[in-house]
Design an enzyme around this catalytic site. Structure first.
Site, PDB file in Angstrom:
ATOM      1  N   GLU A  84     -15.214  -4.814  14.074  1.00  0.00           N
ATOM      2  CA  GLU A  84     -15.356  -3.997  12.880  1.00  0.00           C
ATOM      3  C   GLU A  84     -15.979  -4.830  11.772  1.00  0.00           C
ATOM      4  OE1 GLU A  84     -11.396  -2.531  12.000  1.00  0.00           O
ATOM      5  OE2 GLU A  84     -10.934  -4.283  10.788  1.00  0.00           O
TER       6      GLU A  84
ATOM      7  N   TRP B  23      -9.407  -9.658   3.641  1.00  0.00           N
ATOM      8  CA  TRP B  23      -9.018  -9.059   4.915  1.00  0.00           C
ATOM      9  C   TRP B  23     -10.266  -8.948   5.759  1.00  0.00           C
ATOM     10  CZ3 TRP B  23      -4.492  -7.894   7.133  1.00  0.00           C
ATOM     11  CH2 TRP B  23      -4.516  -7.076   8.251  1.00  0.00           C
TER      12      TRP B  23
ATOM     13  N   GLU C 247       0.777  -1.238   0.000  1.00  0.00           N
ATOM     14  CA  GLU C 247       0.000   0.000   0.000  1.00  0.00           C
ATOM     15  C   GLU C 247       0.813   1.297   0.000  1.00  0.00           C
ATOM     16  OE1 GLU C 247      -3.098  -0.139   3.005  1.00  0.00           O
ATOM     17  OE2 GLU C 247      -4.298  -1.402   1.678  1.00  0.00           O
TER      18      GLU C 247
ATOM     19  N   GLU D  75      -5.491  -7.818  -1.004  1.00  0.00           N
ATOM     20  CA  GLU D  75      -6.329  -7.403   0.124  1.00  0.00           C
ATOM     21  C   GLU D  75      -7.651  -6.885  -0.407  1.00  0.00           C
ATOM     22  OE1 GLU D  75      -4.480  -4.794   3.020  1.00  0.00           O
ATOM     23  OE2 GLU D  75      -6.418  -3.846   3.433  1.00  0.00           O
TER      24      GLU D  75
ATOM     25  N   ALA E  11     -13.430   1.139   3.414  1.00  0.00           N
ATOM     26  CA  ALA E  11     -11.970   1.033   3.477  1.00  0.00           C
ATOM     27  C   ALA E  11     -11.426   1.135   4.902  1.00  0.00           C
ATOM     28  CB  ALA E  11     -11.321   2.101   2.598  1.00  0.00           C
TER      29      ALA E  11
ATOM     30  N   LYS F  54     -11.990  -8.718  15.611  1.00  0.00           N
ATOM     31  CA  LYS F  54     -12.029  -7.301  15.966  1.00  0.00           C
ATOM     32  C   LYS F  54     -13.447  -6.773  15.770  1.00  0.00           C
ATOM     33  CE  LYS F  54      -9.559  -3.024  14.981  1.00  0.00           C
ATOM     34  NZ  LYS F  54      -8.557  -2.373  14.134  1.00  0.00           N
TER      35      LYS F  54
ATOM     36  N   TYR G  82     -12.086  -2.255  -1.099  1.00  0.00           N
ATOM     37  CA  TYR G  82     -13.138  -2.494  -0.111  1.00  0.00           C
ATOM     38  C   TYR G  82     -14.446  -2.112  -0.784  1.00  0.00           C
ATOM     39  CZ  TYR G  82      -9.752  -3.690   3.324  1.00  0.00           C
ATOM     40  OH  TYR G  82      -8.754  -4.358   3.975  1.00  0.00           O
TER      41      TYR G  82
END
Length: 186
Positions: free
Chosen positions: A157, A150, A30, A116, A122, A155, A90
């Site tokens: 999220e 990913w 990235e 990814e 994102a 987590k 994403y």
């Protein structure tokens, strides 16, 4: 830049694993913050040469703007027979405009590996965007692209494949993203 440290690292790793055929080297994850393709390429040219002293395995090079500008390499590729270029997306954030960049690169024989992606925004949150994820999965299938999701995490999220604080990986503990991705891989 940490080019000398990267060269030292990849020299050591490619030497240690030179006879291991299933190692894939992703040498630049990235690139962002105004980094141009020429900056990335300058780094990658030397790191690729270092790895090639020991290994013929696939090398993946990130592209500018968090690995979304795969079209930036069309007229200035790494001079190597087994290098691919990273694309990240994403589905809640990256839509037709990123697919158009990828299609332009593919139409110019640029090899892409999606190292990814997620079905969230994102930032890893914002819910899941399954309609747009379906468009991406169709694009991936149509273009025979390899991809990695990913993330396998618990987590709290939207991008996490497991529900928050999961102790045991099971179908009951898959998040909405996890259920979607499991179905993709089936």
């Amino acid at each position: 830049s940490y080019k000398s440290e990267a060269i030292e690292f990849f020299e050591k790793i490619s030497s240690k694993y030179k006879n291991t055929p299933n190692i894939i080297y992703e040498i630049c994850n990235e690139p962002n913050g105004g980094t141009s393709w020429s900056d990335v390429k300058s780094y990658a040219d030397d790191v690729v040469k270092t790895i090639r002293k020991n290994s013929n395995n696939i090398i993946i090079v990130g592209t500018p703007t968090w690995s979304q500008d795969v079209d930036s390499v069309i007229n200035n590729r790494i001079d190597d027979h087994n290098t691919m270029y990273a694309l990240h997306f994403y589905s809640g954030t990256h839509k037709d405009n990123i697919r158009e960049k990828a299609k332009k690169a593919l139409d110019n024989n640029v090899p892409i590996f999606i190292t990814e992606f997620g079905v969230s925004a994102a930032d890893g949150n914002g819910g899941v965007y399954l309609d747009e994820a379906d468009k991406w999965m169709e694009f991936i299938k149509e273009n025979n692209l390899s991809f990695v999701n990913w993330s396998l995490a618990d987590k709290d999220e939207s991008s996490a494949l497991l529900k928050s604080n999961t102790k045991v990986v099971s179908d009951d503990n898959l998040s909405e993203s996890g259920k979607y991705i499991k179905n993709v891989f089936k």
